[in-house]
Design a protein around this motif. Structure first.
Motif, mmCIF file in Angstrom:
data_model
loop_
_atom_site.group_PDB
_atom_site.id
_atom_site.type_symbol
_atom_site.label_atom_id
_atom_site.label_comp_id
_atom_site.label_asym_id
_atom_site.label_seq_id
_atom_site.Cartn_x
_atom_site.Cartn_y
_atom_site.Cartn_z
ATOM 1 N N SER B 114 -9.532 7.986 9.372
ATOM 2 C CA SER B 114 -7.998 7.959 9.860
ATOM 3 C C SER B 114 -7.002 7.218 8.946
ATOM 4 O O SER B 114 -6.013 7.364 8.861
ATOM 5 C CB SER B 114 -7.949 7.311 11.309
ATOM 6 N N ALA B 115 -7.516 6.059 8.620
ATOM 7 C CA ALA B 115 -6.659 5.285 7.623
ATOM 8 C C ALA B 115 -6.246 6.083 6.303
ATOM 9 O O ALA B 115 -5.158 5.834 5.926
ATOM 10 C CB ALA B 115 -7.367 4.078 7.109
ATOM 11 N N ASP B 116 -7.052 6.944 5.828
ATOM 12 C CA ASP B 116 -6.830 7.871 4.707
ATOM 13 C C ASP B 116 -5.487 8.728 5.140
ATOM 14 O O ASP B 116 -4.574 9.071 4.496
ATOM 15 C CB ASP B 116 -7.992 8.472 4.030
ATOM 16 N N VAL B 117 -5.725 9.378 6.190
ATOM 17 C CA VAL B 117 -4.567 10.312 6.871
ATOM 18 C C VAL B 117 -3.309 9.406 6.907
ATOM 19 O O VAL B 117 -2.372 9.954 6.557
ATOM 20 C CB VAL B 117 -5.198 10.750 8.120
ATOM 21 N N GLN B 118 -3.483 8.435 7.638
ATOM 22 C CA GLN B 118 -2.249 7.607 7.870
ATOM 23 C C GLN B 118 -1.792 7.305 6.530
ATOM 24 O O GLN B 118 -0.171 7.432 6.165
ATOM 25 C CB GLN B 118 -2.719 6.183 8.545
ATOM 26 N N PHE B 119 -2.373 6.804 5.607
ATOM 27 C CA PHE B 119 -1.846 6.233 4.299
ATOM 28 C C PHE B 119 -1.403 7.387 3.528
ATOM 29 O O PHE B 119 -0.085 7.562 3.128
ATOM 30 C CB PHE B 119 -3.045 6.011 3.465
ATOM 31 N N THR B 120 -1.917 8.737 3.335
ATOM 32 C CA THR B 120 -1.511 9.837 2.819
ATOM 33 C C THR B 120 -0.169 10.553 3.381
ATOM 34 O O THR B 120 0.564 10.524 2.855
ATOM 35 C CB THR B 120 -2.370 11.050 2.986
ATOM 36 N N ILE B 121 -0.157 10.438 4.605
ATOM 37 C CA ILE B 121 1.008 10.953 5.178
ATOM 38 C C ILE B 121 2.248 9.997 5.179
ATOM 39 O O ILE B 121 3.459 10.419 4.652
ATOM 40 C CB ILE B 121 0.798 11.294 6.776
ATOM 41 N N MET B 122 2.143 8.866 5.644
ATOM 42 C CA MET B 122 3.158 7.912 5.756
ATOM 43 C C MET B 122 3.685 7.316 3.985
ATOM 44 O O MET B 122 4.981 7.293 3.798
ATOM 45 C CB MET B 122 2.983 6.688 6.746
ATOM 46 N N GLU B 123 2.603 6.978 3.356
ATOM 47 C CA GLU B 123 2.997 6.505 2.251
ATOM 48 C C GLU B 123 2.949 7.347 1.048
ATOM 49 O O GLU B 123 3.662 7.170 -0.170
ATOM 50 C CB GLU B 123 1.751 5.139 1.757
ATOM 51 N N VAL B 124 2.366 8.641 1.091
ATOM 52 C CA VAL B 124 2.273 9.486 0.108
ATOM 53 C C VAL B 124 3.330 10.708 0.141
ATOM 54 O O VAL B 124 4.487 10.692 -0.338
ATOM 55 C CB VAL B 124 1.104 9.705 -0.473
ATOM 56 N N LEU B 125 3.247 11.431 1.312
ATOM 57 C CA LEU B 125 3.603 12.863 1.392
ATOM 58 C C LEU B 125 5.004 12.591 1.733
ATOM 59 O O LEU B 125 5.837 13.156 1.451
ATOM 60 C CB LEU B 125 2.852 13.678 2.410
ATOM 61 N N ARG B 126 5.274 11.532 2.857
ATOM 62 C CA ARG B 126 6.448 11.664 3.618
ATOM 63 C C ARG B 126 7.448 10.796 2.575
ATOM 64 O O ARG B 126 8.739 10.994 2.559
ATOM 65 C CB ARG B 126 6.367 10.590 4.519
ATOM 66 N N LYS B 127 6.954 10.013 1.344
ATOM 67 C CA LYS B 127 7.860 9.574 0.536
ATOM 68 C C LYS B 127 7.959 10.322 -0.684
ATOM 69 O O LYS B 127 9.223 10.274 -1.349
ATOM 70 C CB LYS B 127 7.250 8.348 -0.084
ATOM 71 N N PHE B 128 6.874 10.915 -1.171
ATOM 72 C CA PHE B 128 7.254 11.398 -2.525
ATOM 73 C C PHE B 128 6.928 13.068 -2.691
ATOM 74 O O PHE B 128 7.243 13.838 -3.844
ATOM 75 C CB PHE B 128 6.257 10.975 -3.401
ATOM 76 N N HIS B 129 6.276 13.899 -1.656
ATOM 77 C CA HIS B 129 6.282 15.210 -1.734
ATOM 78 C C HIS B 129 7.383 15.964 -1.567
ATOM 79 O O HIS B 129 8.083 15.491 -0.707
ATOM 80 C CB HIS B 129 5.177 15.641 -0.622
ATOM 81 N N PRO B 130 7.723 16.903 -2.288
ATOM 82 C CA PRO B 130 8.852 17.455 -2.335
ATOM 83 C C PRO B 130 9.303 18.242 -1.156
ATOM 84 O O PRO B 130 10.484 18.253 -0.567
ATOM 85 C CB PRO B 130 8.911 18.744 -3.483
#
Lengths: 328, 536
Positions: B114-130
């Protein structure tokens, strides 16, 4: 000994002179590419088919496009001087690595093409000049004319149609058999098989130039006084052709070859596209349409260096062919 | 496609009870043969492999083999289990709880939690995915009560978000390799480590990418293929030739040009399909710049909408690969009740006559030379079809007395002209509806999407408070019936105002070697993992 030392000094001086030349080229290139409308951020976001203002701002910032032009220029100059050549944000790789990756295939294709086109071109020109206006001469001249006038991409596609689809002898494209991943000598053979069609296509065009140049040059030289002298000395026609005329007739061909190397980089874009050959031409083409300026400038820089190097080499060859020419 | 399927999904979504997702089995007819190398043509070569940073088309075609998502989707556009085995939603639609598989490992051997999911969504996709910036806009936080439970906390309900959780759209990346690093310049961008069926091996720029079978893939026994190689051949004719000689086995998204499809599929062993693009739904359009005369006049826009012969374009420009579009939303959304054909119809047999009459009445009389006014028509710089499309539009406009000059520029120049400088009158264009109108439609028609310098958003400059309101309400409406009604009203109003000529729903085509099977098993098509694909 004296000659060799003279040559070394000459090369050294030319290399020093090349530095300001390259700086001027680099500056002009920089200004030129910035004249093109649109930028890398537009393209990258455009390809995504979706973008938010935050995303666009982030791209522009990352690419340094929010900096004033002179800052971008100084950054770029620093990259050139340190030979770092900057970073291609689009490809996610250092420009130097990208270019080095592609330099091998490009040099392979260029080298093969130069050897093939000059070799065959000179030979055919020689044969044609042997008996001017004969059937043999006409046949060679027509062949050269057709080869010169036919568009490269069309020749390439026809070769694919004939040798890959109809006969099934050679692969359509690429540099290696993708599914196989050969190693060692089998890899060398594999690359050679893939090289045949692109090299042949590209050579055909350049060869035509050398045929015509060689033929006219041979004819011109054979009317010179030194040929009459040689004949009156009692030399055989064969000896006159090979030892005297040929050597002099080579000079314009060498000049032309030097000029052509620059062109070859550009001309290979078409061939690289048709045959999927992973060379620098294709990289430049891609960089242009993506407005990947760091990469584009890097390629221009390497091309400029290449042309300067070839020019020096040509001058040296000159002095070997014609001892009257002194390098100083 | 059953007409209730997506509604069921949305109802389930609104319900608070737990829903168990069915595993994504497609067909199980005997056990598929293991082994084989699939060579796919990907065009153009992707700029990077960082699908968490860029939605550039070709990236997804390869990255989806490496990265998993929480969901996959079936042809009814319902989510099916992938990394998430089940999910449940609170009554107010603002809390969503996902249960994760407990046997998933990244390619470096570390478990996916779940930590990977949390990190991906909050720190990567929500910030940088177009698109992620938009998709996850309502997301406040992601909680991880235990390693296999993820809880999304939302400001408002977000039905569209549930459609954007595939490995293509929202790839889950390993936290332990990205956390604390510069995410935009990660060294794992072009050396991806995912949990998907294929492992990245190498990328020879300008030539190919190689992916080998992941023996520890969490779907036991899969994938069946030993290797996938993506090849890059710039020339369309050469790609066709390579398909014919069997040097490539698969090409999607126009890798094989439309004019070659009919010829190639007659060759023994080569087949084609238009399935696998149901979550793309591209619409071919003509965009008016409604800021400039005469296109600020709705009568002119409507007249031109009448003057375009949809069938002619489909049959002659796109070789039959499409159907007439009725409005801004694709008929692919019919199963979910979002689409309606019940709008003003411009696709009439005597369109040119209607158009001429309308222009006369609107006061744009023909001059002595037979023309009413002159315009410049920009052509989308995406290839041959678009050029022919432009030539057709020129002729169609000539019939109603509008003299059009065609302008064809390269991609960056065109994008700059249309989306930054707004220096155009009338351009061809296309828009992918994507998985949900909130993601695919709002950007073209809302007032908040008129953003200078952002590409593929509202270029026509048209919007109304009423349509804005409808889109805003639909975005957070969880009752599928009410949501559908809002979009129906939106379509009616938008089609009436005609800021765009909706010409056709384009069908992409995938051409493939029939010695392979199960290459297209979901609406994501080439954007899926290919874990089921095998030698026939």
């Amino acid at each position: 000994m004296q000659v060799a030392r003279g040559r070394a000094r000459y090369i050294g001086r030319r290399l020093v002179q090349a530095v300001p030349t390259i700086l001027v080229i680099v500056t002009i290139n920089f200004l030129l590419v910035h004249l093109a409308p649109g930028n890398a951020a537009d393209v990258l976001a455009g390809e995504s088919g979706s973008a938010t203002p935050q995303y666009m701002a982030y791209l522009r910032h990352q690419f340094g496009l929010d900096q004033p032009l002179y800052v971008q220029y100084l950054d770029y100059l620093k990259n050139v001087v340190t030979l770092e050549l900057g970073y291609s944000f689009r490809e996610g790789m250092a420009v130097r690595d990208l270019i080095l990756q592609r330099l091998g295939p490009t040099l392979l294709l260029m080298g093969t093409t130069i050897v093939l086109s000059i070799g065959v071109g000179m030979l055919l020109g020689l044969v044609a000049a042997g008996r001017p206006n004969s059937l043999r001469d006409s046949a060679i001249s027509i062949f050269a004319l057709v080869a010169y006038a036919t568009p490269l991409f069309w020749v390439g596609l026809m070769f694919i149609l004939l040798f890959s689809i109809e006969l099934g002898w050679l692969p359509t494209s690429g540099m290696t058999n993708i599914a196989a991943f050969y190693t060692g000598w089998r890899k060398v053979a594999d690359v050679a098989r893939h090289l045949v069609l692109p090299a042949l296509t590209l050579s055909l065009f350049y060869m035509a130039l050398y045929v015509r140049l060689m033929r006219s040059s041979m004819l011109e030289q054979s009317g010179m006084d030194y040929v009459v002298t040689a004949r009156s000395k009692g030399l055989t026609e064969r000896a006159i052709t090979w030892r005297h005329v040929l050597r002099n007739a080579c000079l314009p061909v060498v000049t032309m070859a030097g000029v052509q190397v620059g062109n070859l980089l550009g001309g290979s874009v078409v061939v690289e596209t048709v045959f999927g050959w992973p060379g620098i031409g294709l990289l430049a083409f891609r960089a242009l349409f993506a407005r990947d300026l760091n990469l584009l400038l890097g390629i221009f820089f390497v091309a400029a260096c290449l042309v300067i190097a070839v020019n020096i080499i040509v001058d040296v060859i000159y002095s070997v062919l014609d001892p009257r020419i002194r390098l100083r | 496609m059953s007409s209730v399927s997506r509604r069921d999904f949305l109802q389930a979504l609104a319900a608070s009870s737990g829903a168990v997702l069915l595993p994504g089995e497609v067909f199980a007819q005997g056990s598929p043969k293991p082994g084989g190398t699939l060579v796919m043509a990907v065009q153009p070569e992707p700029p990077t492999l960082a699908s968490y940073l860029s939605t550039s088309g070709p990236i997804g075609q390869v990255s989806a083999k490496v990265y998993d998502g929480l969901f996959e989707y079936d042809f009814n556009l319902k989510p099916v289990a992938s990394l998430a085995t089940s999910w449940s939603e609170s009554a107010d639609g603002k809390t969503i709880t996902f249960k994760l598989r407990d046997d998933v490992k990244f390619h470096d051997g570390k478990p996916l939690t779940s930590a990977d999911v949390q990190f991906t969504i909050m720190e990567v996709l929500r910030k940088f995915h177009p698109r992620g910036i938009n998709t996850f806009r309502a997301l406040q936080s992601v909680d991880t009560p235990d390693p296999h439970t993820v809880v999304f906390k939302l400001d408002t309900p977000a039905p569209y978000m549930m459609m954007a959780l595939s490995g293509y759209e929202s790839p889950i990346v390993p936290k332990h390799l990205f956390a604390g690093t510069d995410i935009q310049n990660s060294k794992y961008a072009n050396n991806p480590v995912g949990s998907g069926p294929f492992k990245f091996v190498e990328w020879q720029r300008g030539q190919y990418m190689r992916f080998d079978r992941n023996p520890d893939y969490w779907r036991k026994g899969e994938p069946y293929l030993e290797r996938i190689v993506a090849r890059f051949i710039g020339d369309a004719q050469t790609r066709s030739a390579a398909m014919q000689t069997g040097e490539i086995n698969y090409g999607a998204f126009g890798a094989i040009p439309y004019f070659d499809v009919a010829r190639l599929t007659k060759v023994k062993g080569i087949a084609s399909t238009t399935k696998g693009y149901e979550m793309q739904s591209p619409i071919v359009m003509l965009d008016f710049n409604t800021r400039v005369k005469p296109f600020d006049d709705v009568r002119v826009r409507q007249a031109i909408s009448y003057a375009i012969d949809r069938k002619f374009v489909i049959d002659n420009v796109w070789f039959g690969f499409g159907k007439p579009a009725t409005g801004p939303i694709s008929s692919n959304f019919a199963p979910s009740g979002i689409y309606t054909p019940d709008v003003k119809n411009y696709n009439v047999p005597n369109g040119a006559d209607v158009a001429n009459k309308m222009l006369d009445e609107a006061g744009y009389k023909r001059k002595a030379d037979g023309t009413r006014f002159e315009i410049v028509h920009d052509i989308t710089p995406y290839g041959d079809e678009w050029q022919r499309y432009g030539e057709y539009v020129k002729q169609a406009l000539a019939k109603i007395g509008i003299k059009a000059t065609l302008r064809y520029e390269d991609v960056p120049t065109w994008l700059r002209r249309i989306y930054t400088d707004y220096d155009f009158q009338f351009t061809s264009n296309w828009l992918q509806n994507l998985a949900d109108p909130v993601i695919g439609i709002d950007r073209q028609y809302s007032s908040w999407s008129i953003k200078k310098g952002t590409v593929f958003v509202n270029d026509s400059g048209w919007s109304t408070p009423e349509t804005d309101r409808l889109m805003k309400e639909a975005a957070i409406e969880t009752d599928p019936k009410k949501r559908g009604a809002l979009y129906h009203q939106f379509q009616k109003l938008t089609v009436e105002a005609a800021p765009i000529v909706w010409v056709m729903e384009l069908n992409f085509v995938t051409v493939y070697d029939s010695k392979f099977k199960d290459l297209t098993v979901s609406p994501l098509g080439t954007y899926s993992a290919f874990n089921k694909a095998s030698l026939a």
